[in-house]
Design a protein around this motif. Structure first.
Motif, PDB file in Angstrom:
ATOM      1  N   TYR A 138      -8.181  -0.214  12.587  1.00 31.68           N
ATOM      2  CA  TYR A 138      -9.201  -0.899  11.803  1.00 31.68           C
ATOM      3  C   TYR A 138     -10.575  -0.235  11.893  1.00 31.68           C
ATOM      4  O   TYR A 138     -11.272  -0.094  10.890  1.00 31.68           O
ATOM      5  N   GLN A 144      -6.335   0.146   5.097  1.00 32.16           N
ATOM      6  CA  GLN A 144      -6.463  -0.784   3.977  1.00 32.16           C
ATOM      7  C   GLN A 144      -5.094  -1.179   3.426  1.00 32.16           C
ATOM      8  O   GLN A 144      -4.084  -0.522   3.655  1.00 32.16           O
ATOM      9  N   ASN A 145      -5.116  -2.253   2.662  1.00 33.68           N
ATOM     10  CA  ASN A 145      -3.926  -2.749   1.983  1.00 33.68           C
ATOM     11  C   ASN A 145      -3.313  -1.661   1.112  1.00 33.68           C
ATOM     12  O   ASN A 145      -4.015  -0.957   0.383  1.00 33.68           O
ATOM     13  N   GLY A 146      -1.991  -1.502   1.209  1.00 34.91           N
ATOM     14  CA  GLY A 146      -1.275  -0.548   0.368  1.00 34.91           C
ATOM     15  C   GLY A 146      -1.162   0.848   0.939  1.00 34.91           C
ATOM     16  O   GLY A 146      -0.405   1.668   0.411  1.00 34.91           O
ATOM     17  N   ARG A 167       0.772  -4.234   9.283  1.00 37.50           N
ATOM     18  CA  ARG A 167       1.399  -5.138   8.332  1.00 37.50           C
ATOM     19  C   ARG A 167       0.477  -6.305   7.951  1.00 37.50           C
ATOM     20  O   ARG A 167       0.487  -6.772   6.810  1.00 37.50           O
ATOM     21  N   VAL A 169      -2.665  -6.263   7.406  1.00 38.42           N
ATOM     22  CA  VAL A 169      -3.598  -5.888   6.330  1.00 38.42           C
ATOM     23  C   VAL A 169      -2.869  -5.384   5.091  1.00 38.42           C
ATOM     24  O   VAL A 169      -3.506  -4.953   4.125  1.00 38.42           O
ATOM     25  N   GLY A 170      -1.543  -5.420   5.111  1.00 37.90           N
ATOM     26  CA  GLY A 170      -0.792  -5.038   3.922  1.00 37.90           C
ATOM     27  C   GLY A 170      -0.416  -3.580   3.833  1.00 37.90           C
ATOM     28  O   GLY A 170      -0.058  -3.085   2.757  1.00 37.90           O
ATOM     29  N   ALA A 171      -0.474  -2.849   4.948  1.00 39.17           N
ATOM     30  CA  ALA A 171      -0.061  -1.449   4.953  1.00 39.17           C
ATOM     31  C   ALA A 171       1.452  -1.352   5.133  1.00 39.17           C
ATOM     32  O   ALA A 171       2.089  -2.258   5.672  1.00 39.17           O
ATOM     33  N   ARG A 172       2.014  -0.247   4.706  1.00 37.37           N
ATOM     34  CA  ARG A 172       3.436   0.045   4.890  1.00 37.37           C
ATOM     35  C   ARG A 172       3.579   0.957   6.104  1.00 37.37           C
ATOM     36  O   ARG A 172       2.786   1.885   6.279  1.00 37.37           O
TER      37      ARG A 172
END
Length: 332
Positions: A138, A144-146, A167, A169-172
């Motif tokens: 962070y 970031q997300n995505g 996960r 924050v929406g990361a893969r």
């Protein structure tokens, strides 16, 4: 109080159980904590092996992570009172005491209320690895997300926290592991691509997963050859964060041509360099994470517990076995 101390560097046998006076609050911004459980981390045995490299007072009490009950507070402490259940990470640097003991005086800034959903054992397992992963992903990488992330060693202490924070924050996430048990574990945490490094080429697997581009963020928790893998697995203009020193013989040419942003993460810095504002930041991380634990969005895995008296065996187990999750010392 009972404490585990060492007077000199060496193997696990240098750790000795002793009786010593209970520590006293010396500043208005300190709290006295009766410790119920202690997280064991690689830095503990690294300090034991090379004690004189660290700013500790001998006989040295090792340990950074702790969870317990506040028994006394300094005159300037406003956030805590006797009876509060707390967790924290404070290395025994610059006159401070580590956590392998029944009591510890801790800087208020580093302390947070223990998550209500965690017992003392699981709370003690979290702070150092949680703060490390949080700051790396962070603060350093600005995840970031995505985005896509590579977390080598995802079943370890820092790794299993990093997967979950990514996960959230929406990361893969892709993660490399050494066994089927660890593969199942990281998949359950949310890793989308699990790579068994004994049978797959990590860099090729990452590039295939990302359509040939590489990951947005590579997070090195192991060093040496893994750092080199992360350099190759990160995309052009990507981020690489490491918690260890880069190998001294690395060829930086490819990383430079591809404009990688290299960041170093060491969560011990605020205490080591006496940085009050950054201590507060780490306390805020623990407070924010407590909400995530209580919401069921974050968990900490405990591999095994040992009584305080068996601290040497606990360090040896962690160093040789590389278990899934964390090792914890318990106190009656």
């Amino acid at each position: 109080m009972k404490a585990i101390v060492t007077e000199r560097a060496g193997g696990p046998n240098v750790l000795q159980l002793v009786e010593m006076p209970r520590p006293r609050i010396e500043r208005d911004d300190q709290v006295l904590v009766e410790i119920r459980a202690v997280g064991v981390n690689p830095i503990d045995y690294k300090m034991r092996n090379d004690l004189d490299r660290f700013p500790v007072t001998k006989p040295a009490i090792l340990g950074c992570d702790g969870a317990g009950v506040v028994t006394e507070v300094g005159a300037g402490v406003a956030r805590f009172k006797p009876g509060d259940e707390v967790y924290f990470c404070q290395p025994g640097f610059n006159g401070r005491q580590g956590t392998y003991a029944e009591y510890a005086v801790v800087d208020e800034a580093l302390v947070a209320h223990k998550p209500k959903s965690l017992d003392f054992v699981h709370a003690a397992a979290a702070p150092l690895v949680l703060i490390t992963a949080w700051e790396a992903l962070y603060d350093r990488a600005r995840l970031q997300n995505g985005q896509t992330v590579l977390v080598p060693g995802g079943a370890g202490g820092v790794g299993h926290m990093a997967i979950q924070l990514a996960r959230i924050v929406g990361a893969r996430v892709a993660s490399s592991v050494s066994s089927d048990d660890k593969a199942r574990f990281v998949a359950e945490l949310g890793a989308e691509r699990v790579i068994c490094y004994r049978s797959e080429d990590v860099v090729e697997a990452v590039r295939s997963w990302t359509g040939g581009e590489g990951v947005d963020v590579a997070f090195d928790t192991l060093g040496d050859d893994v750092f080199r893998q992360c350099c190759a697995a990160a995309r052009v203009y990507g981020d690489l964060v490491t918690i260890l020193l880069p190998p001294p013989d690395i060829d930086w040419t490819d990383a430079r041509i591809r404009n990688l942003r290299i960041s170093l993460e060491m969560m011990l810095t605020p205490v080591l360099l006496e940085l009050p504002e950054w201590e507060k930041h780490q306390g805020h991380i623990l407070a924010s994470a407590a909400e995530l634990f209580d919401q069921g969005r974050l968990k900490v895995q405990v591999a095994r517990t040992f009584p305080l008296e068996e601290a040497a065996a606990a360090q040896e187990y962690l160093e040789k076995r590389h278990p899934i999750g964390k090792v914890v010392l318990t106190l009656a």
